[in-house]
Write an enzyme that holds these catalytic residues in place. Structure first.
Site, PDB file in Angstrom:
ATOM      1  N   GLN A  89      34.169  69.954  49.762  1.00 36.26           N
ATOM      2  CA  GLN A  89      35.342  69.504  49.018  1.00 36.26           C
ATOM      3  C   GLN A  89      36.611  70.260  49.396  1.00 36.26           C
ATOM      4  O   GLN A  89      37.654  70.066  48.787  1.00 36.26           O
ATOM      5  CB  GLN A  89      35.080  69.646  47.513  1.00 36.26           C
ATOM      6  CG  GLN A  89      33.937  68.782  47.015  1.00 36.26           C
ATOM      7  CD  GLN A  89      33.582  69.057  45.555  1.00 36.26           C
ATOM      8  OE1 GLN A  89      34.228  69.839  44.863  1.00 36.26           O
ATOM      9  NE2 GLN A  89      32.523  68.418  45.085  1.00 36.26           N
ATOM     10  N   HIS A 151      34.161  72.555  44.148  1.00 41.09           N
ATOM     11  CA  HIS A 151      34.859  72.924  42.908  1.00 41.09           C
ATOM     12  C   HIS A 151      36.002  73.898  43.127  1.00 41.09           C
ATOM     13  O   HIS A 151      36.007  75.020  42.633  1.00 41.09           O
ATOM     14  CB  HIS A 151      33.858  73.490  41.895  1.00 41.09           C
ATOM     15  CG  HIS A 151      32.894  72.483  41.370  1.00 41.09           C
ATOM     16  ND1 HIS A 151      32.134  72.700  40.247  1.00 41.09           N
ATOM     17  CD2 HIS A 151      32.536  71.253  41.833  1.00 41.09           C
ATOM     18  CE1 HIS A 151      31.362  71.639  40.033  1.00 41.09           C
ATOM     19  NE2 HIS A 151      31.597  70.750  40.992  1.00 41.09           N
ATOM     20  N   GLU A 245      36.189  65.605  30.825  1.00 41.26           N
ATOM     21  CA  GLU A 245      37.039  65.884  29.663  1.00 41.26           C
ATOM     22  C   GLU A 245      38.521  65.722  29.973  1.00 41.26           C
ATOM     23  O   GLU A 245      38.971  66.008  31.076  1.00 41.26           O
ATOM     24  CB  GLU A 245      36.832  67.332  29.195  1.00 41.26           C
ATOM     25  CG  GLU A 245      35.444  67.663  28.720  1.00 41.26           C
ATOM     26  CD  GLU A 245      35.330  69.095  28.244  1.00 41.26           C
ATOM     27  OE1 GLU A 245      34.234  69.478  27.818  1.00 41.26           O
ATOM     28  OE2 GLU A 245      36.343  69.854  28.300  1.00 41.26           O
ATOM     29  N   TYR A 255      38.087  76.626  26.897  1.00 39.31           N
ATOM     30  CA  TYR A 255      37.663  75.226  26.824  1.00 39.31           C
ATOM     31  C   TYR A 255      36.162  75.034  27.011  1.00 39.31           C
ATOM     32  O   TYR A 255      35.690  73.913  27.153  1.00 39.31           O
ATOM     33  CB  TYR A 255      38.503  74.385  27.793  1.00 39.31           C
ATOM     34  CG  TYR A 255      39.900  74.253  27.240  1.00 39.31           C
ATOM     35  CD1 TYR A 255      40.260  73.191  26.425  1.00 39.31           C
ATOM     36  CD2 TYR A 255      40.842  75.259  27.448  1.00 39.31           C
ATOM     37  CE1 TYR A 255      41.515  73.111  25.847  1.00 39.31           C
ATOM     38  CE2 TYR A 255      42.105  75.185  26.875  1.00 39.31           C
ATOM     39  CZ  TYR A 255      42.427  74.105  26.080  1.00 39.31           C
ATOM     40  OH  TYR A 255      43.679  74.032  25.491  1.00 39.31           O
ATOM     41  N   TYR A 266      22.867  67.788  37.161  1.00 33.82           N
ATOM     42  CA  TYR A 266      22.531  66.629  37.998  1.00 33.82           C
ATOM     43  C   TYR A 266      21.034  66.411  38.070  1.00 33.82           C
ATOM     44  O   TYR A 266      20.556  65.286  38.234  1.00 33.82           O
ATOM     45  CB  TYR A 266      23.110  66.809  39.402  1.00 33.82           C
ATOM     46  CG  TYR A 266      24.614  66.891  39.427  1.00 33.82           C
ATOM     47  CD1 TYR A 266      25.402  65.824  39.010  1.00 33.82           C
ATOM     48  CD2 TYR A 266      25.264  68.042  39.857  1.00 33.82           C
ATOM     49  CE1 TYR A 266      26.783  65.892  39.014  1.00 33.82           C
ATOM     50  CE2 TYR A 266      26.649  68.124  39.874  1.00 33.82           C
ATOM     51  CZ  TYR A 266      27.393  67.047  39.451  1.00 33.82           C
ATOM     52  OH  TYR A 266      28.762  67.119  39.448  1.00 33.82           O
TER      53      TYR A 266
END
Length: 374
Positions: A89, A151, A245, A255, A266
Site C-alpha cells: 500500500q 496501513h 468508521e 478512538y 480477516y
C-alpha cells in the site's frame, strides 16, 4: 505558477479529449458523470491549483501528474525524493496546498518513506516552479519506522488556523501501538506548516507521549476533511472485517482501536469483544460489512444546492460513492451513488463548485459530477 511562452500555448491548444458522460438519478439531484481524464496509474490524491490546473498523485509509479484543460501532461513533475517505498500500500500518497499557495507556491506530499528500521509515513514540503519541485524538504517522519507494507493512513488537511493534520495508520502488524501515544502509529497529527508540533497540542507537555499527536486509537484513516459550516475536523478509517468508521475528531481523544471495534479479524477471529469502553469515543457511523472508505468531503459548492453539507465518501471494496445526509452531527440517511463504477480512492470539492473523484485502477480516471440540467 501560470505557464508562459510557446510551449504553454501549444499545450493549451492541444486537442481536448472527448469527455464520456453518463446520466444518473439520485434522491436529491440528477447528475452527469463526466470523465475529465484517464491514464492515471493508481491515483491517490488531488489538489486544485488557483489557475484551474489539477495536481494528482500516482501511488505505484510513483509520480506527481498535472492535468490542464482536461489534458494529462505526458511527463510527471520532477523533483520527488528517491526513498519512496512502493511495496504493498506504499508509494506516493496524498497532496495538499499551503493556505498561501497563490503567493508562495508551497505544497505538501505524503508518502511511504524508507529509512532506518523500515518504512513509515513521511511528509515533504516543496515549491512548485514550472514543472519541477524546488526546495524539497522532508518536514515530518513517523516514529517508529517498521516492517510491513500496509496501513500508512496518509491523508493531509489544513485547518482553519493554518495547522496541518496528517493521518497515520497502525501499520497493520503493530495495531496495539495505536493505544500507545508514545509513538505515532494509529494517530492523527497536528503540525505547523514547518512540520513541528503545535504548542497547544494535547500531549505537548506530557512526558513520554508524542507532542505531534492530536487524536489516537485509529486503524488506517484514509479520509480527512474540515466541515465548512463549523470548522470541525472529521476523519474516517478502515475497519478490519467490518467496523469502518466515521469520526468527528476531538483534541486528545482516544478512538478505541483495537481495544474496541465493530469488526473482526480477516480470519474470523475476535479482535476485541467490546464495542464500547470508558474514555473511548464512539463513531458517528460505522459500516458492517465494510465498504473500505477512502477520501471524503463535505459538499460546499453551488452546483448541487440540495447536497449542501452532505458528507461524500469514496468506497474501494464497495466500488461506489456514498452520500451521507447530515442533521447536526448525526447521519440521518445514506445513499449509494455510482454503484459498481470502480474503486473510488478520493473525493474532493473543487473551486468550480463540482465534486471530483479519482478511481483506483492501473488506468485510473478523474471524474467530475455535474447537474444534469444547469
Amino acid at each position: 505558477m501560470l505557464r508562459t511562452g510557446l510551449v504553454a500555448s501549444l499545450f493549451l491548444l492541444a486537442a481536448q479529449p472527448s469527455l464520456a458522460q453518463d446520466n444518473h438519478t439520485s434522491q436529491q439531484h440528477d447528475f452527469k458523470l463526466v470523465e475529465v481524464t484517464n491514464g492515471l496509474d493508481h491515483p491517490w490524491g488531488m489538489a486544485f491549483l488557483p489557475d484551474g490546473r489539477i495536481l494528482i498523485t500516482e501511488r505505484d509509479t510513483p509520480a506527481l501528474r498535472l492535468v490542464e484543460g482536461g489534458v494529462l501532461h505526458p511527463s510527471p513533475i520532477a523533483g520527488l525524493p528517491d526513498n519512496m517505498s512502493t511495496s504493498g500500500q506504499g508509494g506516493l500518497l496524498d497532496i495538499t496546498l499551503h493556505p498561501n499557495f497563490a503567493t508562495n507556491q508551497v505544497l505538501y506530499l505524503s508518502y511511504a518513506g524508507k529509512g532506518d528500521g523500515g518504512v513509515g509515513t513521511e511528509v515533504l514540503r516543496a515549491r512548485l516552479v514550472g514543472h519541477h519541485l524546488k526546495d524539497v524538504e522532508t518536514v515530518f517522519q513517523v516514529f517508529p519506522k517498521t516492517g510491513g507494507s500496509a496501513h500508512y493512513g496518509s491523508r493531509l488537511q489544513f485547518g482553519a488556523e493554518g495547522e496541518l493534520y496528517v493521518t497515520v495508520g497502525d501499520r497493520y502488524s503493530y495495531m496495539n501501538e495505536a493505544q500507545n501515544p508514545a509513538n505515532h502509529l494509529g494517530s492523527i497529527l497536528r503540525l505547523t506548516d514547518e512540520g513541528k508540533a503545535f504548542k497547544d497540542n494535547p500531549f505537548s507537555d506530557t512526558v513520554g507521549k508524542k507532542p505531534e499527536i492530536y487524536t489516537f486509537g485509529h486503524r488506517n484513516p484514509q479520509g480527512l476533511t474540515v466541515r465548512h459550516t463549523d470548522g470541525s475536523l472529521w476523519a474516517h478509517e478502515h475497519g478490519p472485517r467490518g467496523g469502518d468508521e466515521v469520526n468527528k475528531l476531538k483534541a486528545g481523544a482516544n478512538y478505541g482501536w483495537p481495544a474496541i471495534t465493530y469488526g473482526i479479524d480477516y480470519s474470523g477471529r475476535t479482535i476485541s469483544d467490546k464495542t464500547h469502553a470508558a474514555g473511548m469515543e464512539q463513531p458517528v457511523v460505522y459500516w458492517d460489512p465494510s465498504i473500505a472508505p477512502s477520501g471524503m468531503a463535505f459538499y460546499k459548492g453551488d452546483k448541487f444546492p440540495n447536497w449542501q453539507d452532505d458528507l461524500f465518501v469514496g468506497a474501494l471494496a464497495g466500488q461506489h460513492l456514498r452520500r451521507l445526509e447530515m442533521e447536526g452531527d448525526q447521519v440521518v440517511d445514506q445513499e449509494v451513488l455510482l454503484d459498481e463504477l470502480a474503486r473510488i480512492r478520493d473525493v474532493r470539492n473543487a473551486p468550480d463548485g463540482y465534486l471530483y473523484i479519482l478511481t483506483d485502477e492501473s488506468d485510473g480516471k478523474l471524474y467530475r459530477l455535474e447537474p444534469s440540467v444547469q
